[in-house]
Enzyme design. Structure first.
Site, PDB file in Angstrom:
ATOM      1  N   ASP A 158      39.096  35.870  37.352  1.00 40.50           N
ATOM      2  CA  ASP A 158      37.935  36.107  36.473  1.00 40.50           C
ATOM      3  C   ASP A 158      38.283  37.190  35.463  1.00 40.50           C
ATOM      4  OD1 ASP A 158      35.444  36.239  35.350  1.00 40.50           O
ATOM      5  OD2 ASP A 158      34.504  37.223  37.038  1.00 40.50           O
ATOM      6  N   GLU A 165      35.376  30.436  32.291  1.00 43.66           N
ATOM      7  CA  GLU A 165      35.033  31.072  33.580  1.00 43.66           C
ATOM      8  C   GLU A 165      35.547  30.198  34.721  1.00 43.66           C
ATOM      9  OE1 GLU A 165      33.516  33.876  34.590  1.00 43.66           O
ATOM     10  OE2 GLU A 165      33.177  34.666  32.576  1.00 43.66           O
ATOM     11  N   HIS A 177      35.593  39.088  41.600  1.00 43.13           N
ATOM     12  CA  HIS A 177      34.891  40.352  41.875  1.00 43.13           C
ATOM     13  C   HIS A 177      35.251  40.978  43.230  1.00 43.13           C
ATOM     14  CE1 HIS A 177      31.416  39.442  38.823  1.00 43.13           C
ATOM     15  NE2 HIS A 177      32.593  39.092  38.378  1.00 43.13           N
ATOM     16  N   GLU A 237      31.769  41.653  29.178  1.00 42.04           N
ATOM     17  CA  GLU A 237      31.068  40.471  29.711  1.00 42.04           C
ATOM     18  C   GLU A 237      30.468  40.798  31.067  1.00 42.04           C
ATOM     19  OE1 GLU A 237      30.430  36.748  31.979  1.00 42.04           O
ATOM     20  OE2 GLU A 237      31.692  38.433  32.477  1.00 42.04           O
ATOM     21  N   GLU A 238      31.231  41.557  31.850  1.00 41.52           N
ATOM     22  CA  GLU A 238      30.829  41.801  33.237  1.00 41.52           C
ATOM     23  C   GLU A 238      29.607  42.717  33.334  1.00 41.52           C
ATOM     24  OE1 GLU A 238      31.751  40.114  35.587  1.00 41.52           O
ATOM     25  OE2 GLU A 238      33.842  39.525  35.440  1.00 41.52           O
ATOM     26  N   ASP A 249      37.460  41.943  30.018  1.00 41.31           N
ATOM     27  CA  ASP A 249      37.110  43.005  30.970  1.00 41.31           C
ATOM     28  C   ASP A 249      37.012  42.443  32.389  1.00 41.31           C
ATOM     29  OD1 ASP A 249      34.739  41.643  29.965  1.00 41.31           O
ATOM     30  OD2 ASP A 249      33.515  43.125  31.016  1.00 41.31           O
TER      31      ASP A 249
HETATM   32 ZN   LIG Z   1      33.916  36.161  34.279  1.00 46.79          ZN
END
Ligand SMILES: [Zn+2]
Length: 386
Positions: free
Chosen positions: A104, A164, A358, A136-137, A74
């Site tokens: 990411d 990561e 992000h 996960e996010e 995700d």
């Molecule tokens: Zn991540």
């Protein structure tokens, strides 16, 4: 059959919009089909709605402890972000590949998948497992279901690498987190009659102040580890919502607050401390209005990670990454869960920088993907030699 490049696989993965709120099943089906072309079976572990799934696959012998490559499928949303190119189309500019999730962490997933043909061809002595998760996010939630299933497997994996973005440096620690929603319910009345009501905003303010006091105490006298940017446990309130008009005593106030807790400190004890103070305030509120109360809910969180510098997984991760140093990071990952729920020694190594995660125009350096490809090839050599 030509072996696809990491970059081509990454372009496919970025093409699936796997924002955490949506299903990841189209991507999961794509990865299953990819693995299937090399004779690798995979298994889905669904969420409770059936709209999302973890994917688990094993290459090599199943009766020997192996190594898990873990990553999440995700991504964070692109809502409100201003992108120079289509976030769901991989675009190269200046030695970088732009796209949501490129860094990411679909870059790591792509490198792992690109290595599958050589894993299959290598006749591995030790298995390599792929653990691709969802959600996960939003607090490392999805992988829990996978780990519950893996707890019942007869052979526990020996190591886990969570990919990561670390610029391919070895990370061996991160803090635990507890995300808390506090709902304060008072009693409303006209503000000219204030003592007849219970002001929910006032009581929420007392809880905010208590969070600050806890934060100060831990900064001054809590656990310390200079390997972290902020070398102690932190506490803060991020959201406050309460009240409608100046002449009304508010009967509802909501707070979102968090603890980011050093390994070695008890995250749940901090939540309990806030709870205990809430009970104290609640008694006072109920003297005026029996219906008043305070709910303290932990709505998300994850365990911290603290892997020893001399642990076998640290030594192996450094060898595979061809990097001597190690560090600890401020952000959370699934690594803490692998260690806490499965007891598998875990380190974090992945391509790209968390600085690019992000944001609008998220990218991964092509050189980082190349470094991750080399990591995977050394991993295959390790697993072949047993
Ligand atoms: Zn991540």
């Amino acid at each position: 059959m030509p072996i696809p490049t990491t970059r081509a696989i990454l372009a496919d993965l970025v093409g699936f919009d796997t924002t955490s709120r949506d299903s990841n099943l189209p991507l999961v089906a794509h990865v299953e089909a990819f693995l299937g072309r090399y004779g690798v079976e995979s298994r889905r572990v669904y969420d409770e709605t059936g709209a999302k799934a973890n994917l688990w696959a094993t290459i090599g012998p199943k009766d020997v402890p192996g190594l898990i490559l873990s990553g999440h499928t995700d991504t964070v949303p692109v809502d409100g972000q201003d992108w120079a190119s289509d976030p769901f189309g991989l675009e190269e500019r200046d030695g970088r590949l732009y796209g949501r999730g490129s860094c990411d962490m679909k870059g790591f997933l792509a490198a792992a998948l690109a290595a599958v043909p050589s894993m299959v061809a290598a006749d591995l002595a030790r298995p390599i497992h792929l653990a691709f998760s969802y959600d996960e996010e939003v607090g490392c939630v999805g992988v829990k279901r996978l780990l519950e299933v893996l707890q019942d497997e007869p052979v526990k994996p020996a190591f886990c690498i969570v990919g990561e973005p670390t610029l391919m440096q070895v990370v061996i620690g991160h803090k635990a987190k507890r995300s808390i929603r506090v709902t304060v319910r008072g009693r409303t009345c006209h503000s000219s009659l204030a003592p007849q009501g219970v002001n929910a905003v006032d009581y929420a303010a007392l809880l905010i102040v208590r969070m600050r006091e806890i934060a100060r105490r831990l900064a001054e006298a809590g656990a310390v580890d200079a390997a972290y940017d902020v070398p102690y446990t932190t506490a803060h309130t991020g959201v406050v919502n309460g009240g409608t008009a100046l002449n009304i005593v508010p009967d509802l106030c909501r707070l979102d607050c968090e603890f980011r807790v050093m390994p070695g400190e008890d995250a749940d004890a901090l939540v309990d401390e806030l709870q205990a103070y809430a009970r104290e305030l609640e008694a006072e509120m109920q003297d005026v209005a029996p219906e008043a109360g305070i709910e303290v809910d932990v709505f998300a969180g994850f365990p911290g990670l603290e892997t020893a510098p001399e642990a076998d997984v640290t030594v192996l991760a450094k060898r595979l990454a061809e990097s001597n140093g190690h560090s600890k990071v401020a952000y959370g990952t699934e690594a803490g869960r692998f260690h806490a729920m499965l007891g598998v020694p875990t380190a974090i190594v992945g391509p790209g920088s968390i600085e690019q995660a992000h944001k609008a125009d998220e990218y991964i350096e092509i050189a980082q993907l190349d470094a991750c490809d080399r990591f995977m090839q050394r991993l295959v050599d390790w697993a072949r030699q047993g």
